[in-house]
Design an enzyme around this catalytic site. Structure first.
Site, PDB file in Angstrom:
ATOM      1  CG  HIS A   1      -0.174  -0.046   2.530  1.00 36.07           C
ATOM      2  ND1 HIS A   1       0.249   1.066   3.205  1.00 36.07           N
ATOM      3  CD2 HIS A   1       0.229  -1.111   3.276  1.00 36.07           C
ATOM      4  CE1 HIS A   1       0.868   0.718   4.307  1.00 36.07           C
ATOM      5  NE2 HIS A   1       0.877  -0.606   4.373  1.00 36.07           N
ATOM      6  CG  ASP A   2      -0.487   4.247   1.355  1.00 30.62           C
ATOM      7  OD1 ASP A   2      -1.352   4.976   0.842  1.00 30.62           O
ATOM      8  OD2 ASP A   2      -0.724   3.513   2.339  1.00 30.62           O
TER       9      ASP A   2
ATOM     10  N   GLY B   1       5.151  -1.101   2.540  1.00 31.09           N
ATOM     11  CA  GLY B   1       4.313   0.076   2.379  1.00 31.09           C
ATOM     12  C   GLY B   1       5.085   1.383   2.380  1.00 31.09           C
TER      13      GLY B   1
END
Length: 262
Positions: free
Chosen positions: A118-119, A136
């Site tokens: 994520h991100d 992440g």
């Protein structure tokens, strides 16, 4: 071009000349650009945007919710640029409220079984070899080549045109234009082969070498090295990019081989 044994949510937007092979599932709010090929047994979950001329191989999962205990169901997405290839069993998770998206740029090659969490922001023309793990909030610059079975710790930053040896554990930031290898991961010279392939002149490569000689080989700490570079070397785009990267690295950059500098 969409096989009858696929499941495509009616809210998905599929471009022209897209091929979707059997047993693939495409969820809501997915956009697929024209001339993209999606192989069999691919899962594209909700809130995913895929560019034109992409190739997505079997077993890939794009847009699953983040593996982050702080994720609370927020509306986030995955963005894949044009011309990117995702090989077998790649996984790319949606963003969280921290950034809102996970992004892979144009003309990338993400090889089999690699994971992008994520991100993350992955630049253009990046090659990530088989079995890599990207935690992440990682940022990877354009034209990075990451060797197989490497792993990047969360919040890591990798500059443009970096070459990473296979099997590397990346706990520190890697400034642009260099090669890194060994354990612990450390500076292994300028990525001169990659730079020449991308049109850098010998004079420009020599300039970058002089900068990193000060950073890694002249027995100065990072602050002293930056002061020396700013005083002794004329401002250029590459010089300023390297200085800015180092100054904006909270966890610090990789060290020279065998160096005990802080």
């Amino acid at each position: 071009m969409i096989h009858q044994l696929t499941a495509v949510d009616p809210r998905a937007k599929i471009g022209k000349n897209v091929t979707i092979e059997p047993f693939t599932t495409i969820g809501a709010n997915v956009t697929v650009g024209s001339d993209t090929w999606i192989g069999p047994n691919v899962t594209i979950m909700e809130n995913v945007k895929i560019g034109k001329n992409c190739k997505i191989f079997p077993g890939t999962v794009i847009g699953a919710v983040p593996q982050d205990l702080k994720f609370d169901g927020e509306d986030t997405q995955v963005i894949i640029g044009d011309g990117t290839t995702l090989r077998e069993c790649v996984t790319i998770n949606r963003g969280t409220k921290a950034l809102g998206y996970t992004k892979v740029g144009n003309n990338c090659l993400i090889m089999a079984t690699s994971h992008i969490a994520h991100d993350c922001i992955v630049g253009d023309n990046v090659i990530i070899a088989n079995g890599c793990g990207i935690a992440g909030h990682v940022e990877i610059g354009d034209f990075v080549v990451m060797g197989g079975l490497s792993a990047v710790q969360q919040f890591g930053k990798i500059g443009k045109h970096v070459m990473i040896s296979g099997g590397s554990l990346i706990r520190k930031d890697i400034p642009p234009y260099v090669k890194v290898a060994r354990e612990p991961i450390s500076y292994a010279g300028i990525n001169s082969v990659g730079l020449r392939r991308r049109g850098f002149t010998n004079d420009k490569i020599f300039e970058i070498q002089k900068i990193y000689r000060a950073v890694f080989q002249m027995k100065m700490n990072t602050t002293q090295a930056i002061e020396f570079i700013e005083k002794e070397m004329l401002p250029t785009m590459e010089r300023d990019e390297i200085i800015t990267f180092i100054q904006n690295s909270p966890r610090g950059i990789v060290k020279g081989y065998g160096s005990n500098k802080e």
